[in-house]
Design an enzyme around this catalytic site. Structure first.
Site, short mmCIF file in Angstrom:
data_model
loop_
_atom_site.label_atom_id
_atom_site.label_comp_id
_atom_site.label_asym_id
_atom_site.label_seq_id
_atom_site.Cartn_x
_atom_site.Cartn_y
_atom_site.Cartn_z
N THR A 249 21.23 57.49 34.07
CA THR A 249 22.29 56.51 33.80
C THR A 249 21.65 55.12 33.65
O THR A 249 20.69 54.79 34.33
CB THR A 249 23.37 56.49 34.91
OG1 THR A 249 22.76 56.16 36.16
CG2 THR A 249 24.06 57.83 35.02
N ASP A 276 33.51 45.13 39.03
CA ASP A 276 32.76 45.56 40.22
C ASP A 276 32.15 46.94 39.92
O ASP A 276 32.88 47.93 39.80
CB ASP A 276 33.72 45.65 41.42
CG ASP A 276 33.02 46.04 42.71
OD1 ASP A 276 31.80 46.32 42.67
OD2 ASP A 276 33.68 46.08 43.76
N ASP A 282 27.97 56.95 41.51
CA ASP A 282 28.56 58.05 42.28
C ASP A 282 29.80 58.59 41.58
O ASP A 282 30.05 59.80 41.58
CB ASP A 282 28.94 57.59 43.69
CG ASP A 282 27.72 57.16 44.49
OD1 ASP A 282 26.62 57.67 44.20
OD2 ASP A 282 27.88 56.34 45.41
N ASN A 306 31.62 59.46 31.88
CA ASN A 306 31.45 58.09 31.40
C ASN A 306 32.80 57.37 31.34
O ASN A 306 32.91 56.20 31.71
CB ASN A 306 30.83 58.19 29.98
CG ASN A 306 30.29 56.89 29.46
OD1 ASN A 306 29.96 55.98 30.22
ND2 ASN A 306 30.20 56.78 28.14
#
Ligand code: ADP
Length: 333
Positions: A249, A276, A282, A306
């Protein structure tokens, strides 16, 4: 051990706490204690917070909650303290459809905590992780509590691990699961030390899907992974070390997939205004695992993950920012 027998998850379906689950997440349950201050305290100084928040965190639990919230059959394997926080965490997991009869409560230690100060003037933070009870999650402890892992590997199709519990336990469970034909996912977050990276390398042959972010991929490969081109090189190196599939990622730059036997490919993130990004990785891993378990290809599972992660970065918080099925496009629910 505290058992929560039958509860309702957020989708309204009753979920039994025990019995085999296809997805097993081995990792940490940490409580986040967040004090918002105006200026960080200097050594010896005492300050009053302007606001306080308590949240559920820990990378393993975050991933389990994301997958559970999407309706997957998930079991969490972890240790908490036999304190109010531990019980609150078990109830929170169960509420999200996660079986938690392998979340062991130990006496004599507090549950794992992240003590976080956020400076409201600068938005910078200082974090101290206190693993506390999580340190009890040794190979000997877990083998003895779970009949040599049978209690959670029976019926398990996908195992998901991170790097927030004693590393020897993670590596031993990955090897045992892989030898039993389980698809093993290793998200090496937070970034391992160079010493731990050297301990991980011989176990890469037991990893079905290695899923680091760019920092972790750099440490494991010794390459400077910062964009798609460098991630392609990292994929090749990891596969030459024995990993089957790789997903790296890249934050707002999306992700790279290196499926075994195919050339690596880069995919962009969804363009959104991020407020944020805490816990985005995760969210991605938990959602990807859920969709893999539903039978999606790696590339489709990542595409859907995604979208889930793009929803989470538009909201504040970690687990509280993770979407419920009714907040997602129909193809994801
Ligand atoms: P980590 O939290 O482990 O560092 P990343 O920052 O790489 O993980 O983010 C994981 C995934 O979350 C990305 O691959 C992407 O799907 C999504 N994501 C992260 N940041 C953004 C962003 N600014 N805009 C859109 N999606 C994002």
């Amino acid at each position: 051990m505290n058992r929560v027998e039958v509860l309702q998850n957020q989708t309204g379906k009753p979920t039994a706490a025990s019995g085999p689950r296809p997805i097993v997440v081995l990792g940490a349950c940490f409580l986040d204690y967040i004090g918002y201050v105006e200026g960080m305290p200097k050594p010896g100084e005492t300050r009053h917070s302007k606001q306080f928040a308590k949240g559920f965190g820990g990378k393993g639990a975050n991933q389990a909650v994301m997958a559970g919230r999407l309706g997957a059959g998930v079991r969490m394997v972890s240790v908490v303290g036999n304190d109010g926080d531990g019980q609150a965490y078990q109830a929170e997991l169960a509420k999200n459809g996660v079986a938690c009869d392998t979340v062991f409560a130990v006496n004599g230690a507090a549950s794992g905590l992240a003590l976080i100060f956020v400076d409201r003037n600068t938005a910078q933070n200082e974090i101290v992780i206190c693993p506390n009870a999580t340190d009890a999650l040794t190979v000997e402890f877990l083998r003895s509590k779970t009949q040599n892992y049978k209690q959670f590997l029976h019926g398990c199709k996908i195992l998901v691990c991170q790097n927030e519990i004693p590393l020897a336990t993670t590596l031993d469970v990955i090897k045992a699961a892989h030898e039993q034909g389980v698809y093993t996912i290793f998200n090496t977050a937070p970034a391992p030390s160079a010493e731990d990276a050297a301990r991980i390398t011989p176990y890469l042959q037991h990893v079905s899907l290695f899923c680091p972010n760019e920092t972790e991929a750099s440490i494991l490969t010794g390459l400077d992974v910062k964009d798609a081109a460098s991630a392609f090189e990292a994929v090749k190196k990891l596969q030459s070390q024995g990993v089957a599939d790789v997903v790296i990622t890249l934050g707002s730059q999306g992700y790279v997939i290196g499926a075994k036997g195919s050339a690596p490919q880069h995919f962009n993130s969804v363009r959104v205004k991020a407020v944020d990004t805490t816990g985005a990785g995760d969210c991605f891993v938990g959602a990807m695992t859920c969709f893999l378990n539903k039978g999606k290809s790696l590339s489709d599972a990542c595409k859907l993950a995604n979208i889930c992660a793009s929803v989470s970065v538009q909201r504040k918080g970690t687990q509280s920012s993770y979407p419920y099925p009714n907040e997602l496009p129909p193809e994801l629910s």
